[in-house]
Design a protein around this motif. Structure first.
Motif, PDB file in Angstrom:
ATOM      1  N   UNK A  46     -13.137  -1.288   6.112  1.00 11.55           N
ATOM      2  CA  UNK A  46     -12.106  -2.301   6.367  1.00 11.55           C
ATOM      3  C   UNK A  46     -11.004  -2.271   5.319  1.00 11.55           C
ATOM      4  N   UNK A  47     -11.367  -2.283   4.056  1.00 11.21           N
ATOM      5  CA  UNK A  47     -10.314  -2.285   3.042  1.00 11.21           C
ATOM      6  C   UNK A  47      -9.809  -0.886   2.752  1.00 11.21           C
ATOM      7  N   UNK A  48     -10.614   0.137   3.043  1.00 14.63           N
ATOM      8  CA  UNK A  48     -10.178   1.509   2.795  1.00 14.63           C
ATOM      9  C   UNK A  48      -9.043   1.956   3.691  1.00 14.63           C
ATOM     10  N   UNK A  49      -8.914   1.364   4.875  1.00 10.68           N
ATOM     11  CA  UNK A  49      -7.867   1.794   5.805  1.00 10.68           C
ATOM     12  C   UNK A  49      -6.467   1.456   5.324  1.00 10.68           C
ATOM     13  N   UNK A  50      -6.324   0.487   4.429  1.00 16.72           N
ATOM     14  CA  UNK A  50      -4.995   0.105   3.970  1.00 16.72           C
ATOM     15  C   UNK A  50      -4.459   0.998   2.865  1.00 16.72           C
ATOM     16  N   UNK A  51      -5.322   1.683   2.162  1.00 16.64           N
ATOM     17  CA  UNK A  51      -4.893   2.470   1.002  1.00 16.64           C
ATOM     18  C   UNK A  51      -3.883   3.554   1.373  1.00 16.64           C
ATOM     19  N   UNK A  52      -4.118   4.366   2.404  1.00 14.59           N
ATOM     20  CA  UNK A  52      -3.118   5.397   2.718  1.00 14.59           C
ATOM     21  C   UNK A  52      -1.860   4.850   3.389  1.00 14.59           C
ATOM     22  N   UNK A  53      -1.870   3.580   3.765  1.00 16.12           N
ATOM     23  CA  UNK A  53      -0.723   2.997   4.463  1.00 16.12           C
ATOM     24  C   UNK A  53       0.152   2.130   3.556  1.00 16.12           C
ATOM     25  N   UNK A  54      -0.061   2.183   2.263  1.00 12.10           N
ATOM     26  CA  UNK A  54       0.645   1.279   1.351  1.00 12.10           C
ATOM     27  C   UNK A  54       2.160   1.422   1.449  1.00 12.10           C
ATOM     28  N   UNK A  55       2.651   2.638   1.456  1.00 15.75           N
ATOM     29  CA  UNK A  55       4.106   2.852   1.509  1.00 15.75           C
ATOM     30  C   UNK A  55       4.688   2.315   2.806  1.00 15.75           C
ATOM     31  N   UNK A  56       4.019   2.587   3.921  1.00 12.03           N
ATOM     32  CA  UNK A  56       4.510   2.097   5.204  1.00 12.03           C
ATOM     33  C   UNK A  56       4.455   0.572   5.274  1.00 12.03           C
ATOM     34  N   UNK A  57       3.421  -0.021   4.715  1.00 11.46           N
ATOM     35  CA  UNK A  57       3.310  -1.478   4.731  1.00 11.46           C
ATOM     36  C   UNK A  57       4.411  -2.117   3.893  1.00 11.46           C
ATOM     37  N   UNK A 181      -2.060   6.627  12.650  1.00 12.49           N
ATOM     38  CA  UNK A 181      -0.707   6.146  12.366  1.00 12.49           C
ATOM     39  C   UNK A 181       0.195   7.335  12.083  1.00 12.49           C
ATOM     40  N   UNK A 182       1.346   7.356  12.732  1.00  8.96           N
ATOM     41  CA  UNK A 182       2.334   8.411  12.508  1.00  8.96           C
ATOM     42  C   UNK A 182       3.014   8.173  11.162  1.00  8.96           C
ATOM     43  N   UNK A 183       2.898   9.118  10.216  1.00  8.60           N
ATOM     44  CA  UNK A 183       3.476   8.892   8.893  1.00  8.60           C
ATOM     45  C   UNK A 183       5.001   8.790   8.909  1.00  8.60           C
ATOM     46  N   UNK A 184       5.643   9.293   9.948  1.00  8.59           N
ATOM     47  CA  UNK A 184       7.103   9.235  10.014  1.00  8.59           C
ATOM     48  C   UNK A 184       7.626   8.003  10.744  1.00  8.59           C
ATOM     49  N   UNK A 185       6.722   7.163  11.267  1.00  6.51           N
ATOM     50  CA  UNK A 185       7.146   5.989  12.035  1.00  6.51           C
ATOM     51  C   UNK A 185       7.842   4.975  11.130  1.00  6.51           C
ATOM     52  N   UNK A 186       8.921   4.405  11.617  1.00  2.69           N
ATOM     53  CA  UNK A 186       9.690   3.427  10.858  1.00  2.69           C
ATOM     54  C   UNK A 186       9.716   2.096  11.619  1.00  2.69           C
ATOM     55  N   UNK A 187       9.726   1.002  10.872  1.00  3.80           N
ATOM     56  CA  UNK A 187       9.857  -0.327  11.455  1.00  3.80           C
ATOM     57  C   UNK A 187       8.772  -0.645  12.462  1.00  3.80           C
ATOM     58  N   UNK A 188       9.201  -1.141  13.645  1.00  2.64           N
ATOM     59  CA  UNK A 188       8.252  -1.567  14.671  1.00  2.64           C
ATOM     60  C   UNK A 188       7.501  -0.398  15.307  1.00  2.64           C
ATOM     61  N   UNK A 189       8.014   0.832  15.162  1.00  2.00           N
ATOM     62  CA  UNK A 189       7.301   1.999  15.702  1.00  2.00           C
ATOM     63  C   UNK A 189       5.961   2.177  15.027  1.00  2.00           C
ATOM     64  N   UNK A 190       5.847   1.746  13.754  1.00  2.00           N
ATOM     65  CA  UNK A 190       4.605   1.915  13.012  1.00  2.00           C
ATOM     66  C   UNK A 190       3.523   0.990  13.531  1.00  2.00           C
ATOM     67  N   UNK A 191       3.871  -0.066  14.216  1.00  2.00           N
ATOM     68  CA  UNK A 191       2.880  -0.985  14.746  1.00  2.00           C
ATOM     69  C   UNK A 191       2.308  -0.392  15.986  1.00  2.00           C
TER      70      UNK A 191
END
Length: 191
Positions: A46-57, A181-191
């Motif tokens: 659960x908490x591990x999934x957020x680590x690689x998404x920090x920049x996008x978040x 998650x697509x690493x290149x997604x921006x804004x609402x596309x990342x959701x």
């Protein structure tokens, strides 16, 4: 050393009771082990999934790195402390089975509440806090699973398996977003 007394250096030998109780080891113990490990695995993931998404978040929610780090790592550890008292009380009062059910339910609720982040970033903090409280139901009780369900000769292996599989949940949690998650997604596309 006193004269006439033998010296003993080393651990005190265990005293065997006169009428030892014999316990039967049921094969069902491996099902209990599997269910317990699955709950631990989900909680760590659960908490591990957020680590690689920090920049996008940070970009998506317009928050700084400290806030994102707080929700991914620190909140779990901060929520763990009070959760530990709650978990021990529930397990001692209502039993291990109820404790694991409560821990699993808190983990599941935390995961679902995390998904409300599409409305507001702070839902993640609420979900992660529930996951942090749920950690106490798993982390501190692996020895209790071994003591209740496994014979003495198997307890070390069972405890090692439970604790050893915890990092795997974190590893899967860190690797999984890469494929979702697509690493290149921006804004609402990342959701």
């Amino acid at each position: 050393m006193l004269p006439g007394k033998k010296s003993f250096v080393g651990p005190t030998p265990l005293l065997e009771p006169e009428n030892p109780t014999i316990y039967k080891a049921y094969p069902y113990r491996f099902v209990v082990l599997l269910i317990f490990v699955a709950g631990c695995f989900a909680n760590v993931m659960m908490w591990g999934t957020f680590i690689p998404l920090m920049t996008q978040m940070m970009e998506l929610f317009s928050v700084d790195l400290t806030t994102v780090s707080f929700c991914t790592i620190v909140i779990s550890n901060v929520a763990y402390a009070p959760g530990n008292f709650i978990a021990n009380y529930i397990i001692d009062k209502f039993g291990f089975k109820v404790g694991v059910i409560v821990g699993t339910a808190l983990t599941a609720m935390g995961m679902w509440i995390d998904k409300l982040c599409i409305y507001n970033f702070y839902w993640i903090l609420v979900g992660q806090s529930l996951g942090g409280i749920a950690q106490a139901f798993f982390y501190g009780t692996s020895q209790k699973v071994s003591a209740i369900w496994f014979p003495v000769k198997e307890r070390t292996l069972a405890t090692s398996a439970m604790i050893g599989l915890l990092p795997m949940g974190g590893s899967v949690g860190i690797l999984l977003p890469k494929y979702i998650v697509d690493p290149g997604a921006k804004g609402d596309e990342a959701m």
